[in-house]
Design a protein around this motif. Sequence first.
Motif, PDB file in Angstrom:
ATOM      1  N   ASP A  88       0.811  -1.221   0.000  1.00  0.00           N
ATOM      2  CA  ASP A  88       0.000   0.000   0.000  1.00  0.00           C
ATOM      3  C   ASP A  88       0.840   1.265   0.000  1.00  0.00           C
ATOM      4  O   ASP A  88       0.343   2.347   0.277  1.00  0.00           O
ATOM      5  CB  ASP A  88      -0.935   0.005   1.220  1.00  0.00           C
ATOM      6  N   THR A  89       2.130   1.146  -0.291  1.00  0.00           N
ATOM      7  CA  THR A  89       3.013   2.309  -0.338  1.00  0.00           C
ATOM      8  C   THR A  89       4.109   2.073  -1.361  1.00  0.00           C
ATOM      9  O   THR A  89       4.524   0.926  -1.592  1.00  0.00           O
ATOM     10  CB  THR A  89       3.649   2.581   1.035  1.00  0.00           C
ATOM     11  N   GLU A  90       4.552   3.162  -1.971  1.00  0.00           N
ATOM     12  CA  GLU A  90       5.663   3.078  -2.921  1.00  0.00           C
ATOM     13  C   GLU A  90       6.965   3.598  -2.317  1.00  0.00           C
ATOM     14  O   GLU A  90       7.996   3.625  -3.001  1.00  0.00           O
ATOM     15  CB  GLU A  90       5.333   3.864  -4.186  1.00  0.00           C
ATOM     16  N   LEU A  91       6.941   4.010  -1.052  1.00  0.00           N
ATOM     17  CA  LEU A  91       8.158   4.494  -0.413  1.00  0.00           C
ATOM     18  C   LEU A  91       9.126   3.330  -0.223  1.00  0.00           C
ATOM     19  O   LEU A  91       8.754   2.297   0.341  1.00  0.00           O
ATOM     20  CB  LEU A  91       7.850   5.133   0.934  1.00  0.00           C
ATOM     21  N   PRO A  92      10.374   3.458  -0.676  1.00  0.00           N
ATOM     22  CA  PRO A  92      11.337   2.373  -0.476  1.00  0.00           C
ATOM     23  C   PRO A  92      11.623   2.165   1.014  1.00  0.00           C
ATOM     24  O   PRO A  92      11.505   3.087   1.810  1.00  0.00           O
ATOM     25  CB  PRO A  92      12.587   2.870  -1.219  1.00  0.00           C
ATOM     26  N   LEU A  93      11.983   0.935   1.345  1.00  0.00           N
ATOM     27  CA  LEU A  93      12.224   0.575   2.744  1.00  0.00           C
ATOM     28  C   LEU A  93      13.703   0.308   2.971  1.00  0.00           C
ATOM     29  O   LEU A  93      14.315  -0.479   2.244  1.00  0.00           O
ATOM     30  CB  LEU A  93      11.409  -0.664   3.113  1.00  0.00           C
ATOM     31  N   PHE A  94      14.259   0.968   3.995  1.00  0.00           N
ATOM     32  CA  PHE A  94      15.608   0.703   4.466  1.00  0.00           C
ATOM     33  C   PHE A  94      15.541   0.107   5.865  1.00  0.00           C
ATOM     34  O   PHE A  94      14.768   0.586   6.707  1.00  0.00           O
ATOM     35  CB  PHE A  94      16.440   1.987   4.527  1.00  0.00           C
ATOM     36  N   VAL A  95      16.337  -0.913   6.108  1.00  0.00           N
ATOM     37  CA  VAL A  95      16.597  -1.369   7.473  1.00  0.00           C
ATOM     38  C   VAL A  95      17.975  -0.839   7.835  1.00  0.00           C
ATOM     39  O   VAL A  95      18.981  -1.206   7.216  1.00  0.00           O
ATOM     40  CB  VAL A  95      16.540  -2.898   7.594  1.00  0.00           C
ATOM     41  N   ALA A  96      18.011   0.068   8.801  1.00  0.00           N
ATOM     42  CA  ALA A  96      19.251   0.752   9.189  1.00  0.00           C
ATOM     43  C   ALA A  96      19.765   0.114  10.460  1.00  0.00           C
ATOM     44  O   ALA A  96      19.204   0.310  11.540  1.00  0.00           O
ATOM     45  CB  ALA A  96      18.981   2.239   9.400  1.00  0.00           C
ATOM     46  N   CYS A  97      20.837  -0.643  10.339  1.00  0.00           N
ATOM     47  CA  CYS A  97      21.319  -1.467  11.450  1.00  0.00           C
ATOM     48  C   CYS A  97      22.711  -1.028  11.886  1.00  0.00           C
ATOM     49  O   CYS A  97      23.650  -1.028  11.094  1.00  0.00           O
ATOM     50  CB  CYS A  97      21.336  -2.934  11.043  1.00  0.00           C
ATOM     51  N   GLY A  98      22.827  -0.686  13.173  1.00  0.00           N
ATOM     52  CA  GLY A  98      24.107  -0.266  13.716  1.00  0.00           C
ATOM     53  C   GLY A  98      24.665  -1.236  14.734  1.00  0.00           C
ATOM     54  O   GLY A  98      25.435  -0.841  15.609  1.00  0.00           O
ATOM     55  N   ALA A  99      24.288  -2.503  14.626  1.00  0.00           N
ATOM     56  CA  ALA A  99      24.715  -3.492  15.612  1.00  0.00           C
ATOM     57  C   ALA A  99      24.857  -4.844  14.933  1.00  0.00           C
ATOM     58  O   ALA A  99      25.227  -4.932  13.764  1.00  0.00           O
ATOM     59  CB  ALA A  99      23.698  -3.539  16.758  1.00  0.00           C
ATOM     60  N   GLY A 100      24.540  -5.922  15.657  1.00  0.00           N
ATOM     61  CA  GLY A 100      24.507  -7.243  15.058  1.00  0.00           C
ATOM     62  C   GLY A 100      23.318  -7.378  14.120  1.00  0.00           C
ATOM     63  O   GLY A 100      22.419  -6.529  14.088  1.00  0.00           O
ATOM     64  N   LEU A 101      23.282  -8.489  13.381  1.00  0.00           N
ATOM     65  CA  LEU A 101      22.286  -8.658  12.320  1.00  0.00           C
ATOM     66  C   LEU A 101      21.263  -9.744  12.643  1.00  0.00           C
ATOM     67  O   LEU A 101      20.626 -10.291  11.741  1.00  0.00           O
ATOM     68  CB  LEU A 101      23.008  -8.980  11.008  1.00  0.00           C
ATOM     69  N   THR A 102      21.069 -10.012  13.912  1.00  0.00           N
ATOM     70  CA  THR A 102      20.195 -11.116  14.312  1.00  0.00           C
ATOM     71  C   THR A 102      18.785 -10.970  13.771  1.00  0.00           C
ATOM     72  O   THR A 102      18.210 -11.925  13.224  1.00  0.00           O
ATOM     73  CB  THR A 102      20.152 -11.215  15.847  1.00  0.00           C
ATOM     74  N   GLU A 103      18.190  -9.795  13.916  1.00  0.00           N
ATOM     75  CA  GLU A 103      16.778  -9.634  13.567  1.00  0.00           C
ATOM     76  C   GLU A 103      16.546  -9.702  12.066  1.00  0.00           C
ATOM     77  O   GLU A 103      15.621 -10.382  11.596  1.00  0.00           O
ATOM     78  CB  GLU A 103      16.232  -8.309  14.122  1.00  0.00           C
ATOM     79  N   ILE A 104      17.356  -9.014  11.283  1.00  0.00           N
ATOM     80  CA  ILE A 104      17.154  -9.018   9.838  1.00  0.00           C
ATOM     81  C   ILE A 104      17.500 -10.386   9.261  1.00  0.00           C
ATOM     82  O   ILE A 104      16.834 -10.870   8.332  1.00  0.00           O
ATOM     83  CB  ILE A 104      17.970  -7.887   9.149  1.00  0.00           C
ATOM     84  N   ALA A 105      18.513 -11.073   9.810  1.00  0.00           N
ATOM     85  CA  ALA A 105      18.837 -12.421   9.344  1.00  0.00           C
ATOM     86  C   ALA A 105      17.700 -13.384   9.663  1.00  0.00           C
ATOM     87  O   ALA A 105      17.324 -14.225   8.831  1.00  0.00           O
ATOM     88  CB  ALA A 105      20.133 -12.907   9.985  1.00  0.00           C
ATOM     89  N   SER A 106      17.140 -13.270  10.857  1.00  0.00           N
ATOM     90  CA  SER A 106      16.015 -14.127  11.224  1.00  0.00           C
ATOM     91  C   SER A 106      14.807 -13.855  10.341  1.00  0.00           C
ATOM     92  O   SER A 106      14.116 -14.786   9.895  1.00  0.00           O
ATOM     93  CB  SER A 106      15.653 -13.916  12.697  1.00  0.00           C
ATOM     94  N   ALA A 107      14.544 -12.579  10.072  1.00  0.00           N
ATOM     95  CA  ALA A 107      13.415 -12.231   9.207  1.00  0.00           C
ATOM     96  C   ALA A 107      13.605 -12.842   7.818  1.00  0.00           C
ATOM     97  O   ALA A 107      12.649 -13.357   7.214  1.00  0.00           O
ATOM     98  CB  ALA A 107      13.264 -10.714   9.116  1.00  0.00           C
ATOM     99  N   TYR A 108      14.818 -12.809   7.294  1.00  0.00           N
ATOM    100  CA  TYR A 108      15.091 -13.382   5.978  1.00  0.00           C
ATOM    101  C   TYR A 108      14.920 -14.898   5.988  1.00  0.00           C
ATOM    102  O   TYR A 108      14.356 -15.476   5.044  1.00  0.00           O
ATOM    103  CB  TYR A 108      16.508 -13.016   5.541  1.00  0.00           C
ATOM    104  N   LEU A 109      15.394 -15.558   7.038  1.00  0.00           N
ATOM    105  CA  LEU A 109      15.229 -17.003   7.123  1.00  0.00           C
ATOM    106  C   LEU A 109      13.750 -17.389   7.187  1.00  0.00           C
ATOM    107  O   LEU A 109      13.340 -18.409   6.629  1.00  0.00           O
ATOM    108  CB  LEU A 109      15.968 -17.547   8.347  1.00  0.00           C
ATOM    109  N   LEU A 110      12.973 -16.566   7.858  1.00  0.00           N
ATOM    110  CA  LEU A 110      11.542 -16.839   7.972  1.00  0.00           C
ATOM    111  C   LEU A 110      10.782 -16.526   6.683  1.00  0.00           C
ATOM    112  O   LEU A 110       9.827 -17.219   6.338  1.00  0.00           O
ATOM    113  CB  LEU A 110      10.953 -16.016   9.119  1.00  0.00           C
ATOM    114  N   GLU A 111      11.215 -15.474   5.978  1.00  0.00           N
ATOM    115  CA  GLU A 111      10.502 -15.030   4.773  1.00  0.00           C
ATOM    116  C   GLU A 111      11.504 -14.459   3.765  1.00  0.00           C
ATOM    117  O   GLU A 111      11.772 -13.259   3.733  1.00  0.00           O
ATOM    118  CB  GLU A 111       9.451 -13.987   5.140  1.00  0.00           C
ATOM    119  N   PRO A 112      12.092 -15.325   2.915  1.00  0.00           N
ATOM    120  CA  PRO A 112      13.108 -14.859   1.959  1.00  0.00           C
ATOM    121  C   PRO A 112      12.606 -13.805   0.983  1.00  0.00           C
ATOM    122  O   PRO A 112      13.423 -13.089   0.373  1.00  0.00           O
ATOM    123  CB  PRO A 112      13.518 -16.147   1.232  1.00  0.00           C
ATOM    124  N   ARG A 113      11.299 -13.670   0.803  1.00  0.00           N
ATOM    125  CA  ARG A 113      10.781 -12.677  -0.142  1.00  0.00           C
ATOM    126  C   ARG A 113      11.136 -11.245   0.241  1.00  0.00           C
ATOM    127  O   ARG A 113      11.088 -10.342  -0.614  1.00  0.00           O
ATOM    128  CB  ARG A 113       9.260 -12.803  -0.257  1.00  0.00           C
TER     129      ARG A 113
END
Length: 335
Positions: A129-154
């Motif tokens: 419902d939006t055309e705004l691009p999405l950034f995940v801005a991470c200044g630490a470890g990558l646990t959350e974004i890696a887990s999100a990718y493993l759960l939903e590679p799309r």
Amino acid sequence: MNQIETDAGALPPIEAELQRVVRPRARVIIDNDFSGDPDGLVQLAHHVLSPSVEIRAIIGSHLRPGDPFDPSEQTSTNAAAAAEKVLDLLGRTGSIPVIAGSNVGLSDRTTAIRSAATDLIIREALRDDTELPLFVACGAGLTEIASAYLLEPRIADRLTLVWIGGPEHDGIAAAPPGTSGAEYNLAIDIRAAQVIFDSRIPLWQVPRDAYRQTLFSWAELLTSVRPHGAIGRHLYAALAGVADMAGRHGIDLGETYILGDSPLVLLTALHSSFEPDPSSSAWVTRTAPRILPDGSYDPTPRQGPRPIRVYTRLDLRLLFADFTAKLAAHAAAAG
């Protein structure tokens, strides 16, 4: 009069005018270890004061076990609380969801740690419902974004990851003198970094040689940060606390502090006006290396080559002038 007047009356305060003329051009999920090095608190305050990005959530992430900044077993929980404090001092309590991520890293490269944070990343990435691009801005470890990718590679097709972390790349820069072991943010969760570097997620990396450019002097902190309201005092006190802690252990920090997480703002909010991109900073395209268990790079990709951006030079004038201007404007508006 302190403000220029027109026939319609006094112009609005600078912060209000900035909000009027600037519209969000991107969505950002912030993920940082806010109970650790307080450079993340500076980044958070700057990001929240930047109207060109729509901050969809703030994730408090974990540190390594026994980290001297926070040796507890609840570092992500404490990080979320620290982020809430910054929002409160900015007068933004309740305006942005703040979520604690996992308090531990991945046990292996195939098993995700599901949490409210991973679910939020997936949900936001898959919005239609939006055309705004999405950034995940991470200044630490990558646990959350890696887990999100493993759960939903799309999600790899629906966001860009901007990461502060990783060691120097061969042919670009050398490691700092006396360095040993894995780079700090990478070491928080090496397995998560292995997942990300082997993934299809577009990656803009700010490795150690780049983020170490972000030197801000104590004189500047005293004159351009501390005087500007409750948030300025809070940020200065947090940074000064690190200097005091280091001094008790015989470490002299000298005249500067590395605000190493602040490039997250530069690379997501401070884009060029036309053809939006962080055009005033320099980067090279590299093939994503494999991350070895000791945190070093193996240039041989695991699943075929894929390009990543590796930032080599940052526009510090824009970054820090913008930060101090926004901080001063906010303090003036808050009275």
